[in-house]
Design an enzyme around this catalytic site. Structure first.
Site, PDB file in Angstrom:
ATOM      1  CE1 TYR A  55      -3.096  -2.965   0.291  1.00 31.25           C
ATOM      2  CE2 TYR A  55      -3.380  -2.524   2.615  1.00 31.25           C
ATOM      3  CZ  TYR A  55      -3.670  -3.273   1.503  1.00 31.25           C
ATOM      4  OH  TYR A  55      -4.541  -4.336   1.601  1.00 31.25           O
ATOM      5  CG  HIS A 123      -1.443  -8.997  -0.022  1.00 29.17           C
ATOM      6  ND1 HIS A 123      -0.982  -7.718   0.016  1.00 29.17           N
ATOM      7  CD2 HIS A 123      -2.793  -8.869  -0.063  1.00 29.17           C
ATOM      8  CE1 HIS A 123      -1.983  -6.852  -0.022  1.00 29.17           C
ATOM      9  NE2 HIS A 123      -3.095  -7.531  -0.069  1.00 29.17           N
ATOM     10  N   PRO A 203     -16.231  -4.662   2.695  1.00 30.04           N
ATOM     11  CG  PRO A 203     -16.534  -4.105   4.947  1.00 30.04           C
ATOM     12  CD  PRO A 203     -15.469  -4.247   3.892  1.00 30.04           C
ATOM     13  CG  LEU A 204     -18.933  -0.337   3.484  1.00 33.46           C
ATOM     14  CD1 LEU A 204     -18.414   1.027   3.883  1.00 33.46           C
ATOM     15  CD2 LEU A 204     -20.366  -0.521   3.930  1.00 33.46           C
TER      16      LEU A 204
END
Length: 329
Positions: A55, A123, A203-204
């Site tokens: 990231y 990952h 989750p959205l």
């Protein structure tokens, strides 16, 4: 905040914090707001934070360290290894070799400025490295005190079982939301059977289920621009779905984000979602999901609503999907 058991009687916040968007993939970073969001997470009792070395090419770990170090005893930190840039810098590959993992963990520890990572994930699953070999090497980190718990990300049920036979796998992370439910087939049951925490990211649905995402306005730098679900072919379906879902949330008495996260929480007591955000207002809203109680009738209404809008699109493009470990059974 409410809490869920993890590992050796750890108590993790029922909702964690995904930190990727603070430095990577979504729009322009705002370090000042991100730092304020991390401090708010502490105030709200969110003690489970998730990052990865990829990231922002390590910048996310460095950013988090500014709040993590002075609050080390209050935070359960998870990070991941394995993604590397291609030689021509046109994309990413995954390296799950013990040699690369050794280098990666030292770099993450240095960027995070800590001695021990609470939860260390692979990952992805490297098709060129037996999962038993990879996890065996990761287990050495536990013996050395550099890592406390081991996890896998986007792993199949078969890989989870192979890994767990070498060293206990404490967490499996995969995308899971109202619109992404492949893990319900074998991964979720396997985690439940083996006593493994399941950690849903996105989750959205990468903001779609909040009913605030303008698909046509996404900048070219936004990761979602290359994902099928967020393209014009699915735009009308998904905007109508998000609007109808927001109406249902209003009738239930919560925000659409809270309803989407509450649905995920309701799928099992071993599930700890990590909705990502870099904004305090979104974090505050997401946190309210722990207080949303869904009845059987509510869950049925959600399923009926989803059935009306089936053209949601795939979550990944072909290149990203190839990197997801799947059972060939």
């Amino acid at each position: 905040m409410k809490f869920r058991k993890f590992g050796n009687n750890e108590q993790l916040s029922a909702i964690g914090l995904g930190c990727m968007s603070m430095s990577h993939a979504y729009g322009v970073p705002n370090d000042e707001e991100s730092i304020a969001t991390l401090h708010l997470a502490l105030d709200l009792g969110i003690n489970f934070w998730d990052t990865a070395d990829v990231y922002g090419s390590g910048k996310n770990e460095e950013l988090i360290s500014k709040v993590l170090v002075p609050n080390r005893d209050k935070i359960f930190i998870a990070t991941k290894f394995g993604f590397t840039a291609n030689a021509d810098n046109t994309g990413m590959t995954f390296n799950g070799s013990p040699e690369y993992m050794r280098k990666a963990v030292e770099q993450s520890l240095k960027r995070l400025q800590i001695d021990t990572i609470d939860l260390y994930y692979a990952h992805r699953i490297d098709p060129n490295v037996p999962v038993e070999e990879m996890v065996g090497a990761m287990a050495e980190l536990v013996k050395e005190g550099k890592v406390r718990y081991l996890g896998l990300s986007e792993a199949s049920a078969t890989s989870i079982r192979k890994a767990h036979s070498v060293h206990p796998i404490s967490a499996v992370q995969s995308e899971y939301s109202l619109l992404t439910r492949e893990v319900e087939g074998s991964v979720l049951p396997t985690c439940k059977e083996l006593g493994i925490a399941f950690v849903p990211f996105s989750p959205l649905a990468r903001g779609l289920m909040t009913n605030t995402l303008d698909l046509s306005a996404l900048p070219d730098t936004d990761f979602r621009k290359k994902l099928p679900r967020y393209q014009q072919a699915h735009q009308q379906n998904n905007e109508q779905l998000a609007a109808a879902f927001a109406d249902l949330a209003g009738k239930i008495g919560c925000s659409p984000a809270q309803l989407a996260i509450a649905w995920v929480l309701a799928q099992g007591d071993n599930i700890i979602p990590i909705p990502g955000t870099k904004k305090r207002k979104n974090l505050q809203d997401n946190t309210g999901a722990v207080d949303v109680e869904l009845s059987t009738d509510h869950l049925q209404q959600i399923e009926e609503l989803l059935a009306k809008y089936p053209n949601v699109g795939d979550r990944y493009d072909e290149g990203s999907r190839k990197m997801v470990d799947k059972d060939n059974v």
